[in-house]
Design a protein around this motif. Structure first.
Motif, PDB file in Angstrom:
ATOM      1  N   PHE A  95      60.008  37.466  40.851  1.00 57.56           N
ATOM      2  CA  PHE A  95      58.550  37.603  40.783  1.00 57.56           C
ATOM      3  C   PHE A  95      58.090  38.703  41.748  1.00 57.56           C
ATOM      4  O   PHE A  95      58.625  38.810  42.855  1.00 57.56           O
ATOM      5  CB  PHE A  95      57.852  36.296  41.178  1.00 57.56           C
ATOM      6  N   PRO A  96      57.108  39.511  41.381  1.00 55.04           N
ATOM      7  CA  PRO A  96      56.545  40.512  42.310  1.00 55.04           C
ATOM      8  C   PRO A  96      56.025  39.843  43.574  1.00 55.04           C
ATOM      9  O   PRO A  96      55.486  38.734  43.522  1.00 55.04           O
ATOM     10  CB  PRO A  96      55.408  41.143  41.494  1.00 55.04           C
ATOM     11  N   TYR A  97      56.167  40.507  44.701  1.00 53.11           N
ATOM     12  CA  TYR A  97      55.871  39.912  46.008  1.00 53.11           C
ATOM     13  C   TYR A  97      54.445  39.357  46.109  1.00 53.11           C
ATOM     14  O   TYR A  97      54.249  38.150  46.314  1.00 53.11           O
ATOM     15  CB  TYR A  97      56.094  40.951  47.106  1.00 53.11           C
ATOM     16  N   LYS A  98      53.442  40.199  45.955  1.00 51.23           N
ATOM     17  CA  LYS A  98      52.054  39.760  46.130  1.00 51.23           C
ATOM     18  C   LYS A  98      51.636  38.777  45.043  1.00 51.23           C
ATOM     19  O   LYS A  98      50.998  37.759  45.318  1.00 51.23           O
ATOM     20  CB  LYS A  98      51.112  40.958  46.152  1.00 51.23           C
ATOM     21  N   LYS A  99      51.990  39.089  43.795  1.00 49.76           N
ATOM     22  CA  LYS A  99      51.640  38.194  42.698  1.00 49.76           C
ATOM     23  C   LYS A  99      52.350  36.858  42.842  1.00 49.76           C
ATOM     24  O   LYS A  99      51.801  35.811  42.491  1.00 49.76           O
ATOM     25  CB  LYS A  99      51.996  38.845  41.365  1.00 49.76           C
ATOM     26  N   GLY A 100      53.578  36.898  43.371  1.00 54.27           N
ATOM     27  CA  GLY A 100      54.330  35.661  43.563  1.00 54.27           C
ATOM     28  C   GLY A 100      53.653  34.738  44.565  1.00 54.27           C
ATOM     29  O   GLY A 100      53.567  33.527  44.348  1.00 54.27           O
ATOM     30  N   ILE A 101      53.164  35.304  45.654  1.00 56.29           N
ATOM     31  CA  ILE A 101      52.482  34.507  46.675  1.00 56.29           C
ATOM     32  C   ILE A 101      51.187  33.911  46.117  1.00 56.29           C
ATOM     33  O   ILE A 101      50.900  32.717  46.299  1.00 56.29           O
ATOM     34  CB  ILE A 101      52.189  35.369  47.922  1.00 56.29           C
ATOM     35  N   ILE A 102      50.395  34.737  45.443  1.00 51.35           N
ATOM     36  CA  ILE A 102      49.129  34.265  44.872  1.00 51.35           C
ATOM     37  C   ILE A 102      49.377  33.169  43.845  1.00 51.35           C
ATOM     38  O   ILE A 102      48.720  32.118  43.855  1.00 51.35           O
ATOM     39  CB  ILE A 102      48.350  35.437  44.232  1.00 51.35           C
ATOM     40  N   LEU A 103      50.347  33.413  42.961  1.00 49.66           N
ATOM     41  CA  LEU A 103      50.648  32.443  41.910  1.00 49.66           C
ATOM     42  C   LEU A 103      51.162  31.129  42.492  1.00 49.66           C
ATOM     43  O   LEU A 103      50.843  30.048  41.996  1.00 49.66           O
ATOM     44  CB  LEU A 103      51.679  33.030  40.950  1.00 49.66           C
ATOM     45  N   THR A 104      51.946  31.245  43.570  1.00 44.29           N
ATOM     46  CA  THR A 104      52.470  30.036  44.218  1.00 44.29           C
ATOM     47  C   THR A 104      51.340  29.165  44.753  1.00 44.29           C
ATOM     48  O   THR A 104      51.330  27.940  44.565  1.00 44.29           O
ATOM     49  CB  THR A 104      53.428  30.394  45.363  1.00 44.29           C
ATOM     50  N   TRP A 105      50.379  29.791  45.436  1.00 45.74           N
ATOM     51  CA  TRP A 105      49.273  29.013  46.002  1.00 45.74           C
ATOM     52  C   TRP A 105      48.395  28.419  44.896  1.00 45.74           C
ATOM     53  O   TRP A 105      47.857  27.311  45.051  1.00 45.74           O
ATOM     54  CB  TRP A 105      48.447  29.869  46.954  1.00 45.74           C
ATOM     55  N   LEU A 106      48.268  29.123  43.789  1.00 43.21           N
ATOM     56  CA  LEU A 106      47.495  28.589  42.666  1.00 43.21           C
ATOM     57  C   LEU A 106      48.179  27.368  42.061  1.00 43.21           C
ATOM     58  O   LEU A 106      47.537  26.330  41.845  1.00 43.21           O
ATOM     59  CB  LEU A 106      47.307  29.670  41.590  1.00 43.21           C
ATOM     60  N   ILE A 107      49.485  27.471  41.798  1.00 44.80           N
ATOM     61  CA  ILE A 107      50.202  26.347  41.193  1.00 44.80           C
ATOM     62  C   ILE A 107      50.326  25.194  42.183  1.00 44.80           C
ATOM     63  O   ILE A 107      50.271  24.019  41.807  1.00 44.80           O
ATOM     64  CB  ILE A 107      51.594  26.786  40.681  1.00 44.80           C
ATOM     65  N   PHE A 108      50.461  25.513  43.484  1.00 47.66           N
ATOM     66  CA  PHE A 108      50.542  24.464  44.503  1.00 47.66           C
ATOM     67  C   PHE A 108      49.229  23.692  44.584  1.00 47.66           C
ATOM     68  O   PHE A 108      49.225  22.453  44.660  1.00 47.66           O
ATOM     69  CB  PHE A 108      50.863  25.085  45.867  1.00 47.66           C
ATOM     70  N   SER A 109      48.107  24.415  44.546  1.00 50.07           N
ATOM     71  CA  SER A 109      46.789  23.765  44.578  1.00 50.07           C
ATOM     72  C   SER A 109      46.590  22.889  43.347  1.00 50.07           C
ATOM     73  O   SER A 109      46.081  21.762  43.452  1.00 50.07           O
ATOM     74  CB  SER A 109      45.684  24.819  44.656  1.00 50.07           C
ATOM     75  N   PHE A 110      46.999  23.416  42.191  1.00 46.87           N
ATOM     76  CA  PHE A 110      46.885  22.643  40.954  1.00 46.87           C
ATOM     77  C   PHE A 110      47.727  21.375  41.016  1.00 46.87           C
ATOM     78  O   PHE A 110      47.276  20.290  40.631  1.00 46.87           O
ATOM     79  CB  PHE A 110      47.309  23.497  39.754  1.00 46.87           C
TER      80      PHE A 110
END
Length: 222
Positions: free
Chosen positions: A155-170
């Motif tokens: 996963f791309p670095y910045k997008k990976g971090i953002i996506l992780t926090w989104l899925i974690f919050s969900f």
């Protein structure tokens, strides 16, 4: 090898960090859901929902189990299949027993009962399924996890971090609302009236008829 001139981007999930653990939980929760649904389809001949959370194809027991097994395997530096089998047999059995015990203690319900099967312990675990934990877990650690790990780290670095926090919050919301809805279902069966607006919301949004479709195998203790 020729130098491309491009600096390789650092993985957001290198090593065993928070981001990696979140995605291990996500992927293996989905793998577990697909496995159990397929197994039940073959056994019963019809679709039998095996999701563990209200929203999404997640079986959180598999997600958490995978995290424990992967961390143990890496900590103990286990690579041989027989060692992985023994680890998954032991940890899987303990984890399944604890999960069953906690579900019954907190929600007064069970999603599986092995009392009719030989070599069971309090109906929570049995030898056949423990062997399945050992074999399936060893296969997953030996071959499935390395593929999944490479996918996560791609996963791309910045997008990976953002996506992780989104899925974690969900997932936090999904776990919370699923637990609250099931707990409220238990209270309804005990004829306990709602005491606040949130419980009234749960009664309206997640009635018994809705939850029975999500968790068809869940049985409440009387």
């Amino acid at each position: 090898m020729k130098y491309s001139g491009k600096k390789q981007e650092k993985s957001f999930a290198s090593g065993m960090n928070f981001y990696k653990l979140v995605w291990i939980f996500v992927f293996f929760s989905i793998y577990g859901y697909v496995f159990e649904t397929t197994a039940n389809l073959i056994e019963y001949g019809y679709f039998y929902n095996r999701q563990g959370l209200i929203y999404g194809p997640f079986s959180q027991v598999y997600g958490m189990g995978a995290i424990f097994l992967i961390l143990c395997a890496e900590k103990l530096k286990m690579k041989k299949f027989v060692h992985l089998f023994l680890l998954c047999f032991l940890v899987g059995t303990i984890f399944e027993y604890v999960a069953s015990f906690l579900q019954e203690s907190v929600f007064g319900a069970t999603s599986w009962d092995y009392k009719a099967m030989p070599f069971n312990i309090n109906g929570r675990v049995n030898l056949l399924f423990s062997l399945a934990w050992g074999l399936g877990g060893a296969v997953a650690l030996k071959w499935l996890y390395p593929v999944t790990n490479r996918l996560i780290e791609s996963f791309p670095y910045k997008k990976g971090i953002i996506l992780t926090w989104l899925i974690f919050s969900f997932l936090c919301y999904d776990i919370f609302i699923s637990a609250a809805a099931v707990k409220r279902q238990q209270e309804r069966l005990m004829a306990i009236a709602p005491t606040n607006s949130f419980e009234m919301y749960l009664d309206k949004k997640y009635p018994d008829s809705y939850l029975e479709k999500i968790y068809p195998g869940m049985v409440f203790k009387k």
